[in-house]
Scaffold this motif. Structure first.
Motif, short mmCIF file in Angstrom:
data_model
loop_
_atom_site.label_atom_id
_atom_site.label_comp_id
_atom_site.label_asym_id
_atom_site.label_seq_id
_atom_site.Cartn_x
_atom_site.Cartn_y
_atom_site.Cartn_z
N CYS A 191 -9.58 0.67 1.61
CA CYS A 191 -8.13 0.53 1.48
C CYS A 191 -7.75 -0.90 1.09
O CYS A 191 -6.93 -1.10 0.17
N THR A 192 -8.35 -1.89 1.74
CA THR A 192 -8.01 -3.28 1.42
C THR A 192 -8.45 -3.61 0.00
O THR A 192 -7.73 -4.28 -0.74
N GLY A 223 0.72 -4.66 8.18
CA GLY A 223 -0.22 -3.73 7.54
C GLY A 223 0.21 -2.29 7.67
O GLY A 223 1.33 -1.98 8.08
N CYS A 224 -0.70 -1.41 7.32
CA CYS A 224 -0.36 0.01 7.24
C CYS A 224 -0.02 0.59 8.61
O CYS A 224 -0.59 0.18 9.62
N PHE A 263 -0.89 3.29 9.84
CA PHE A 263 -2.04 3.93 10.50
C PHE A 263 -3.28 3.05 10.51
O PHE A 263 -4.40 3.55 10.64
N CYS A 264 -3.11 1.74 10.38
CA CYS A 264 -4.30 0.87 10.30
C CYS A 264 -5.26 1.12 11.46
O CYS A 264 -4.87 1.14 12.63
N PHE A 265 -6.52 1.29 11.10
CA PHE A 265 -7.56 1.60 12.11
C PHE A 265 -7.90 0.38 12.97
O PHE A 265 -8.67 0.48 13.91
N PHE A 266 -7.33 -0.79 12.64
CA PHE A 266 -7.56 -1.95 13.49
C PHE A 266 -6.62 -1.96 14.71
O PHE A 266 -6.70 -2.86 15.54
N THR A 318 0.83 -1.21 0.00
CA THR A 318 0.00 0.00 0.00
C THR A 318 0.86 1.27 0.00
O THR A 318 0.34 2.36 -0.14
N LYS A 343 -5.13 -3.64 -2.00
CA LYS A 343 -4.64 -5.02 -1.80
C LYS A 343 -5.35 -5.99 -2.76
O LYS A 343 -4.70 -6.71 -3.51
N CYS A 353 -4.27 -8.46 4.76
CA CYS A 353 -3.44 -7.45 5.41
C CYS A 353 -2.53 -8.01 6.49
O CYS A 353 -1.46 -7.49 6.72
N ARG A 412 -14.03 -0.34 4.33
CA ARG A 412 -12.62 -0.71 4.22
C ARG A 412 -12.16 -0.66 2.77
O ARG A 412 -11.72 -1.65 2.20
S1 SF4 Z 1 -3.63 -2.78 6.94
FE1 SF4 Z 1 -5.44 -1.68 7.67
S2 SF4 Z 1 -5.32 0.35 6.67
FE2 SF4 Z 1 -3.95 -1.04 5.54
S3 SF4 Z 1 -5.15 -1.87 3.86
FE3 SF4 Z 1 -5.34 -3.31 5.56
S4 SF4 Z 1 -7.18 -2.69 6.69
FE4 SF4 Z 1 -6.57 -0.97 5.37
#
Ligand code: SF4
Length: 299
Positions: free
Chosen positions: A92-93, A178-179, A181-184, A42, A97, A297, A90
């Motif tokens: 972004c995924t 993953g990223c 700044f992933c919100f998870f 990403t 991805k 991710c 979501r």
């Molecule tokens: S790691 Fe988190 S922010 Fe990055 S693509 Fe996956 S869900 Fe989205």
């Protein structure tokens, strides 16, 4: 499948332990398969992920193909009317991805290949699809060798250890790849992101917005509706998050000890060293492994 059907074998690496162990496992046990390893990038991944993938490439003696959408996060953000990605949206995924993966395998499917994608779902996890081929991908087959061969979490550690790889370094402080700044992420992981990668933390902070000033009227804070990242600049708040997390760890340790005692009887030793914190963080917070994140991710 006809006998002479062409087959393309692919294995996606997330930067996580399971897919990396699966790559080692497949290279060891099925050397006759010409597997192409890939990573969907990403552009916002943790530096530890790139380090780990480089070490894995050496182990596999094969390059890992980096695929991406050809556009950066800011482009996709603009395409989504500046709505930042979140659990229920979501994008972004999907954009960064899944679609690059689909685009990459499309020419193989069009040329009549069967594409076999190997996914690192383990035998001790609830069964999941990994990736669900759609109508136009009937020649895409998903295989889960760990689930089929009975490889569980400890098996994954053993494979990585025996390959001299160990775990990716981000497990020292975070539970998933993953990223940045992933919100998870959980609050404790945001605290640690700030400590480990202050520039990535600042970048995440710069994406946050308030309805009064944002172009689409959205208020967005990565940690949840009421807590902007700037609250982590307050040492008292940080100390509180760390203390709360410590309590969760202690509760989890007690629970594990109780379970073990029940399994082995009252006189069993219960002071075994347990892999806690990052590797068990989902269980600590009563979530299924992955905490809802897509396996693309984090796996
Ligand atoms: S790691 Fe988190 S922010 Fe990055 S693509 Fe996956 S869900 Fe989205």
């Amino acid at each position: 499948m006809s006998e002479d059907k062409k087959v393309k074998h692919v294995l996606g690496l997330s930067g996580g332990k399971d897919s990396a162990a699966l790559a080692v496992y497949m290279a060891r046990n099925y050397p006759e398969l010409d597997i192409e390893y890939f990573f969907t990038d990403t552009g916002k991944e943790l530096p530890e992920v790139y380090d780990f993938l480089e070490r894995l490439e050496i182990q596999l003696r094969k390059p890992i193909k980096h695929i991406n959408s050809g556009k950066d996060f800011d482009y996709w953000l603009a395409q989504h009317n500046n709505y930042l990605p979140a659990g229920q949206q979501r994008w972004c995924t999907i954009r960064m991805k899944l679609e690059p993966f689909e685009k990459w395998i499309r020419p193989f499917l069009d040329q009549g290949y069967e594409v076999i994608s190997y996914v690192g779902i383990r035998a001790d996890e609830p069964w999941r699809d990994g990736y669900r081929p759609n109508e136009s991908q009937k020649d895409l087959t998903i295989k889960m060798p760990f689930a089929e061969d009975g490889i569980k979490k400890q098996g994954v550690f053993d494979i990585l250890e025996s390959a001299g790889l160990g775990l990716p370094k981000y497990y020292d402080w975070r539970s998933r790849s993953g990223c940045t700044f992933c919100f998870f992420q959980r609050k404790i992981e945001w605290v640690r992101l700030r400590e480990r990668h202050p520039e990535a933390f600042e970048e995440a902070k710069s994406y946050e917005k308030r309805a009064e000033t944002s172009e689409n009227g959205e208020t967005f804070f990565w940690m949840g509706p009421n807590e902007p990242l700037e609250t982590l600049e307050d040492p008292e708040r940080v100390a509180q998050i760390k203390a709360n997390h410590q309590k969760v760890i202690e509760r989890f340790e007690k629970k594990k000890k109780r379970e073990r005692k029940r399994r082995l009887g009252m006189h069993a030793m219960v002071d075994e060293t347990m892999l806690i914190d990052t590797l068990d963080m989902d269980a600590m917070y009563d979530l299924e492994e992955g905490g809802g994140a897509c396996i693309t991710c984090y796996k």
